[in-house]
Motif scaffolding. Structure first.
Motif, PDB file in Angstrom:
ATOM      1  N   TRP A   1       0.826  -1.210   0.000  1.00  0.00           N
ATOM      2  CA  TRP A   1       0.000   0.000   0.000  1.00  0.00           C
ATOM      3  C   TRP A   1       0.859   1.259   0.000  1.00  0.00           C
ATOM      4  N   LEU A   2       1.928   1.249   0.804  1.00  0.00           N
ATOM      5  CA  LEU A   2       2.800   2.426   0.888  1.00  0.00           C
ATOM      6  C   LEU A   2       3.499   2.733  -0.427  1.00  0.00           C
ATOM      7  N   ARG A   3       3.898   1.729  -1.161  1.00  0.00           N
ATOM      8  CA  ARG A   3       4.591   1.993  -2.429  1.00  0.00           C
ATOM      9  C   ARG A   3       3.632   1.870  -3.620  1.00  0.00           C
ATOM     10  N   PHE A   4       2.355   1.882  -3.332  1.00  0.00           N
ATOM     11  CA  PHE A   4       1.314   1.885  -4.353  1.00  0.00           C
ATOM     12  C   PHE A   4       1.435   0.682  -5.299  1.00  0.00           C
ATOM     13  N   ASN A   5       1.850  -0.449  -4.743  1.00  0.00           N
ATOM     14  CA  ASN A   5       1.937  -1.676  -5.522  1.00  0.00           C
ATOM     15  C   ASN A   5       1.179  -2.767  -4.804  1.00  0.00           C
ATOM     16  N   SER A   6       0.611  -3.665  -5.549  1.00  0.00           N
ATOM     17  CA  SER A   6      -0.072  -4.812  -4.971  1.00  0.00           C
ATOM     18  C   SER A   6      -0.061  -5.934  -5.995  1.00  0.00           C
TER      19      SER A   6
ATOM     20  N   ALA B   1       4.810  -8.056  -7.578  1.00  0.00           N
ATOM     21  CA  ALA B   1       4.382  -9.414  -7.932  1.00  0.00           C
ATOM     22  C   ALA B   1       4.801 -10.425  -6.873  1.00  0.00           C
ATOM     23  N   THR B   2       4.006 -11.461  -6.739  1.00  0.00           N
ATOM     24  CA  THR B   2       4.368 -12.554  -5.830  1.00  0.00           C
ATOM     25  C   THR B   2       5.471 -13.417  -6.447  1.00  0.00           C
ATOM     26  N   ASN B   3       5.565 -13.384  -7.782  1.00  0.00           N
ATOM     27  CA  ASN B   3       6.612 -14.126  -8.496  1.00  0.00           C
ATOM     28  C   ASN B   3       7.409 -13.133  -9.346  1.00  0.00           C
ATOM     29  N   THR B   4       8.460 -12.581  -8.769  1.00  0.00           N
ATOM     30  CA  THR B   4       9.259 -11.578  -9.479  1.00  0.00           C
ATOM     31  C   THR B   4      10.030 -12.198 -10.642  1.00  0.00           C
ATOM     32  N   THR B   5      10.435 -13.463 -10.507  1.00  0.00           N
ATOM     33  CA  THR B   5      11.198 -14.136 -11.575  1.00  0.00           C
ATOM     34  C   THR B   5      10.407 -14.167 -12.871  1.00  0.00           C
TER      35      THR B   5
ATOM     36  N   LYS C   1      -2.402  -5.185  -8.806  1.00  0.00           N
ATOM     37  CA  LYS C   1      -1.897  -4.231  -9.797  1.00  0.00           C
ATOM     38  C   LYS C   1      -0.846  -4.885 -10.691  1.00  0.00           C
ATOM     39  N   SER C   2      -0.052  -5.767 -10.099  1.00  0.00           N
ATOM     40  CA  SER C   2       0.963  -6.460 -10.880  1.00  0.00           C
ATOM     41  C   SER C   2       0.322  -7.338 -11.951  1.00  0.00           C
TER      42      SER C   2
END
Length: 292
Positions: free
Chosen positions: A75-80, A114-118, A83-84
């Motif tokens: 929430w603080l970095r406006f990412n979820s 993202a939950t999976n950055t790879t 959204k990913s």
């Protein structure tokens, strides 16, 4: 960094030792809204250092929160994760539209929440490969490698191989192909990439050896495989015709399966090249078999 730290420590030491050596700690006076605050200079420096330390610790705590995968951090970095997912969907649409550069940017942005950055980095790397941005693609692969899990290793190797082939790193790509063929010899994508590499480096014999398994797993359509087969066999015949041993072509030809020996296109190519090599008798044998 060490040099800066030493200079900083020398300056701080000067602030303390200078006044002490002069037997006068000096004074610092602050006037705020008719309030007068006075203290020794050494006390002021100590308070300032403590304030800097507190700011540093506060910044570290904030960074920890912002970089965390918790709901608060997202929430603080406006990412979820939601959204990913949306960014990945938008990027996939851009890929279909051929806007590889913008797609790569969205895949990179999606990696932050993202939950999976790879996966995001691999998709971004593939988009950059398609856009011929090889340096950027290599950097994204390095990012993907940091958190790559065992179940993602094969996909990572495939993207890496595509980059090596496109970047004409043929020696490295050949090693990668051989490793993948040992690991998954019936995988259609591995076979297609191996086929692409061998054609680029002109290793037609390697392509010929791949053809049986490519037919079995249907790596391409029947018509495409027939075309690939013809290109590989004609290319190999031409290669062997330039060999220092004129009998090398004949030996190779006689070792081929009956279906290849009875193929009229290959027979005509063989007869032409045998004539060029002065092997008229062998060429006539093949031409006779064509007539009958």
């Amino acid at each position: 960094m060490i040099k800066i730290l030493i200079i900083f420590l020398v300056l701080v030491g000067g602030f303390f030792l200078g006044p002490l050596l002069q037997f006068n700690q000096g004074s610092a006076v602050f006037i705020i809204a008719n309030y007068k605050i006075s203290m020794s200079f050494n006390s002021f420096v100590i308070l300032e250092l403590l304030a800097i330390l507190c700011l540093y610790l506060f910044a570290k705590i904030l960074k920890k929160i912002f970089n965390s995968k918790t709901m608060l951090g997202n929430w603080l970095r406006f990412n979820s994760p939601r959204k990913s997912v949306k960014r990945i969907e938008q990027a996939q649409i851009l890929l279909l539209e051929g806007d590889y550069q913008q797609a790569a940017k969205l895949f990179m942005k999606s990696a932050k929440g993202a939950t999976n950055t790879t996966l995001s980095y691999l998709l971004a790397a593939q988009a950059q490969i398609d856009n011929d941005q090889f340096i950027s693609a290599n950097q994204l692969l390095e990012q993907a490698a940091k958190n790559c899990q065992p179940r993602e290793k094969f996909a990572f190797k495939l993207v890496q191989l595509r980059l090596q082939i496109k970047n004409k790193e043929y020696d490295t790509a050949k090693t990668s192909v051989e490793s993948l063929l040992n690991e998954k010899p019936r995988n259609a994508e591995v076979l297609r990439l191996a086929d692409e590499l061998y054609y680029q480096i002109g290793d037609y014999q390697a392509v010929i050896e791949l053809l049986p398994i490519m037919y079995k797993v249907k790596a391409y359509s029947e018509s495409q495989l027939e075309q690939l087969s013809q290109t590989a066999y004609i290319g190999r015949i031409k290669q062997l015709s330039t060999d220092s041993d004129p009998l090398a072509l004949i030996k190779w030809w006689k070792s081929q399966p009956r279906a290849i020996l009875n193929n009229i296109s290959y027979q005509k190519a063989m007869a032409n090249y045998l004539k060029q090599l002065g092997q008229i008798a062998e060429a006539e044998k093949i031409l006779t078999s064509i007539r009958t």
